[in-house]
Write an enzyme that holds these catalytic residues in place. Structure first.
Site, PDB file in Angstrom:
ATOM      1  N   ARG A 168      17.925  42.753  44.272  1.00 14.86           N
ATOM      2  CA  ARG A 168      19.272  43.318  44.347  1.00 14.86           C
ATOM      3  C   ARG A 168      19.430  44.089  45.658  1.00 14.86           C
ATOM      4  O   ARG A 168      18.815  45.125  45.854  1.00 14.86           O
ATOM      5  CB  ARG A 168      19.549  44.252  43.160  1.00 14.86           C
ATOM      6  CG  ARG A 168      20.935  44.898  43.244  1.00 14.86           C
ATOM      7  CD  ARG A 168      21.412  45.513  41.931  1.00 14.86           C
ATOM      8  NE  ARG A 168      20.689  46.693  41.538  1.00 14.86           N
ATOM      9  CZ  ARG A 168      21.068  47.502  40.531  1.00 14.86           C
ATOM     10  NH1 ARG A 168      22.165  47.221  39.834  1.00 14.86           N
ATOM     11  NH2 ARG A 168      20.355  48.553  40.207  1.00 14.86           N
ATOM     12  N   ASP A 448      19.317  56.441  36.972  1.00 13.34           N
ATOM     13  CA  ASP A 448      19.445  56.017  38.358  1.00 13.34           C
ATOM     14  C   ASP A 448      20.812  56.474  38.856  1.00 13.34           C
ATOM     15  O   ASP A 448      21.494  57.269  38.201  1.00 13.34           O
ATOM     16  CB  ASP A 448      19.224  54.511  38.517  1.00 13.34           C
ATOM     17  CG  ASP A 448      20.322  53.666  37.861  1.00 13.34           C
ATOM     18  OD1 ASP A 448      21.311  54.235  37.351  1.00 13.34           O
ATOM     19  OD2 ASP A 448      20.182  52.433  37.870  1.00 13.34           O
TER      20      ASP A 448
END
Length: 533
Positions: A168, A448
């Protein structure tokens, strides 16, 4: 390589202060490729970001997301995507995490079907994290990656069988400030994508796989078109057939959920799935509708996948994916093992089982976990209810989601405890991020950037709208500041005065204040934090 090394070097600069140049990553040939990507695609990226601002102005004036009229035929007609590669047919458990060396080895060895190596929300984009992350992936693809932990007297190396690697890159909104091309900051998306594809496409092909990517935070089908053009150019440049690179798109913005077919269509030669990025989706719901007093979101803990607007979005993703013959991947189980408390650990794991059972029974083809210990747990649920490699054959034609379903306001309460928890999580996460750690274990959950974004955006929304809490007190600036100072003191006592100063907690508090007590909403916390890395 074209005979233009000298010209390319003048165009390409690593900014002053970066003493480590990483010549094994930033080779002359790689630099030339990155320069081509930048010159062909960065202006359009910046234009797409301007389009986001224009759309936001419409939302601020009271408009709501809707299914685009101009693409109705794409939504209603019958077409399917290109074939999914064999090594991506079974994705029942995907583990995600940052690109540090130990995580890469442990994730690839975890028993998960795939590993999403993340340069985005779980990686703090320091220069060393990014460049060493690229080296770690090169070593992983070449199956030479090892790590000697002298403290534990343990050597980490790859098993014979490993997870399939998916990468990603950073979202379109993030620049790479340390690399300038033509005296302009580059795109984090293009740097992360470009270096991985350039260095690994040949070896991946030899391994019987290919460059696979997760594309984050798309807000419009034209952004998917941009990525498709990037893929097409890169494949031609690198001598790969069109359609070799594959993408899974994260549906983690409220606008993207109104354009699922369109996003798939734009990437139809390359796309293999959509993923329900649940935390960013909640953040986007708050962010996009932030000035609409109808859309006040209750305590984060009260917004679950059973909340009507979340349930509608996930089921719509399944239906549209399966109609187009691609995977619908479920969301993240953020729980992590709770040591020395068996009862609390069992409760956490039971939540994971319940969540994964809901996903697989709804028709999802796979799911995400953040910790290796959750891999067998999630796998056992999917094995029980999904005996086939995937369940794309489950078309979910019973699903009929309309615009109102995707915009149903979540019900619940806003509490002082919710305000305090959002303050605490925001400061703890931002400090971790500033210290170079993009994934932080907080309150037995792996947080996160996405979960921190929910917390700080809720604080902004609640304060701007002066919501009344369940204790009948109005959240004013004075009230917020009092609660914030109390939470800051609690954190200081836990971490100690010395660590508080050394480890960026004070700076994190200042940044949170800028994010929350501000008439203007800052689109991403990473945008104001990045200059401090």
């Amino acid at each position: 390589m074209k005979n233009q090394t000298e010209t390319t070097e003048k165009k390409f600069q690593i900014t002053n202060g970066m003493t480590q140049q990483y010549p094994e990553i930033l080779t002359e040939d790689a630099i030339e490729f990155l320069t081509e990507l930048h010159q062909k695609f960065n202006d359009r990226r910046l234009s797409l970001l301007e389009d986001r601002k224009k759309q936001q102005a419409l939302f601020d004036a009271g408009a709501l997301p809707s299914f685009p009229a101009e693409t109705r035929m794409i939504r209603e007609s019958n077409w399917i995507t290109a074939t999914t590669p064999r090594d991506l047919l079974d994705r029942r458990v995907e583990i995600t995490g940052p690109v540090d060396r130990k995580m890469v080895i442990n994730a690839l060895n975890s028993g998960a079907n795939t590993f999403m190596a993340d340069f985005e929300d779980s990686t703090s984009p320091t220069w060393s994290n990014l460049m060493e992350g690229q080296q770690n992936l090169i070593d992983a693809v070449n199956k030479t990656i090892t790590l000697n932990d002298t403290l534990k007297n343990k050597k980490y190396e790859l098993n014979d069988k490993t997870a399939v690697l998916i990468v990603r890159p950073r979202g379109l909104h993030l620049n790479e400030k340390n690399i300038l091309i033509d005296d302009q900051e580059t795109s984090g998306s293009l740097i992360d994508f470009g270096l991985y594809a350039f260095h690994n496409h040949e070896q991946l092909s030899k391994n019987g796989t290919a460059p696979y990517f997760y594309l984050p935070k798309l807000e419009h089908y034209l952004e998917a078109r941009w990525w498709n053009e990037v893929f097409e150019f890169a494949q031609e440049y690198l001598g790969e057939q069109n359609g070799t690179f594959k993408a899974t798109v994260l549906i983690e913005t409220i606008t993207a959920s109104f354009q699922l077919d369109e996003i798939i269509f734009e990437l139809r030669d390359h796309i293999v799935g959509l993923n329900c990025g649940r935390w960013d989706y909640i953040f986007s719901f708050i962010k996009k509708l932030r000035r609409n007093k109808t859309y006040i979101v209750p305590n984060r803990d009260q917004v679950t996948m059973n909340t009507p607007f979340m349930s509608a979005y996930s089921q719509l993703v399944i239906q549209r994916c399966h109609k187009r013959n691609i995977h619908a991947i479920g969301g993240m189980a953020a729980q992590i093992p709770i040591k020395n408390d068996e009862e609390a650990n069992n409760i956490a794991f039971d939540k994971v089982v319940t969540d994964k059972k809901r996903e697989v029974q709804n028709g999802h083809d796979g799911t995400w976990v953040a910790h290796p210990d959750l891999v067998p747990l999630a796998k056992s649920v999917f094995d029980k209810y999904m005996p086939t490699q995937n369940q794309i054959h489950v078309k979910r034609e019973d699903v009929n989601v309309v615009e109102e379903d995707l915009l149903a306001v979540p019900k619940g309460t806003i509490t002082e405890e919710g305000v305090r928890k959002n303050i605490s999580i925001s400061v703890l996460y931002i400090a971790s991020w500033l210290n170079g750690q993009g994934a932080a274990a907080l309150h037995h959950l792996m947080e996160d950037a996405a979960t921190a974004e929910i917390s700080r955006s809720q604080l902004w929304q609640w304060l701007q709208n002066e919501v009344v809490l369940d204790n009948n007190k109005t959240l004013t600036e004075d009230y917020y500041h009092r609660l914030a100072m109390e939470e800051f003191e609690k954190i200081k006592k836990i971490v100690g005065d010395e660590n508080h100063e050394k480890q960026n907690y004070h700076l994190a508090e200042q940044l949170l204040d800028t994010l929350v007590v501000n008439d203007n909403f800052i689109e991403f916390l990473t945008l104001i934090g990045y200059k401090y890395l």
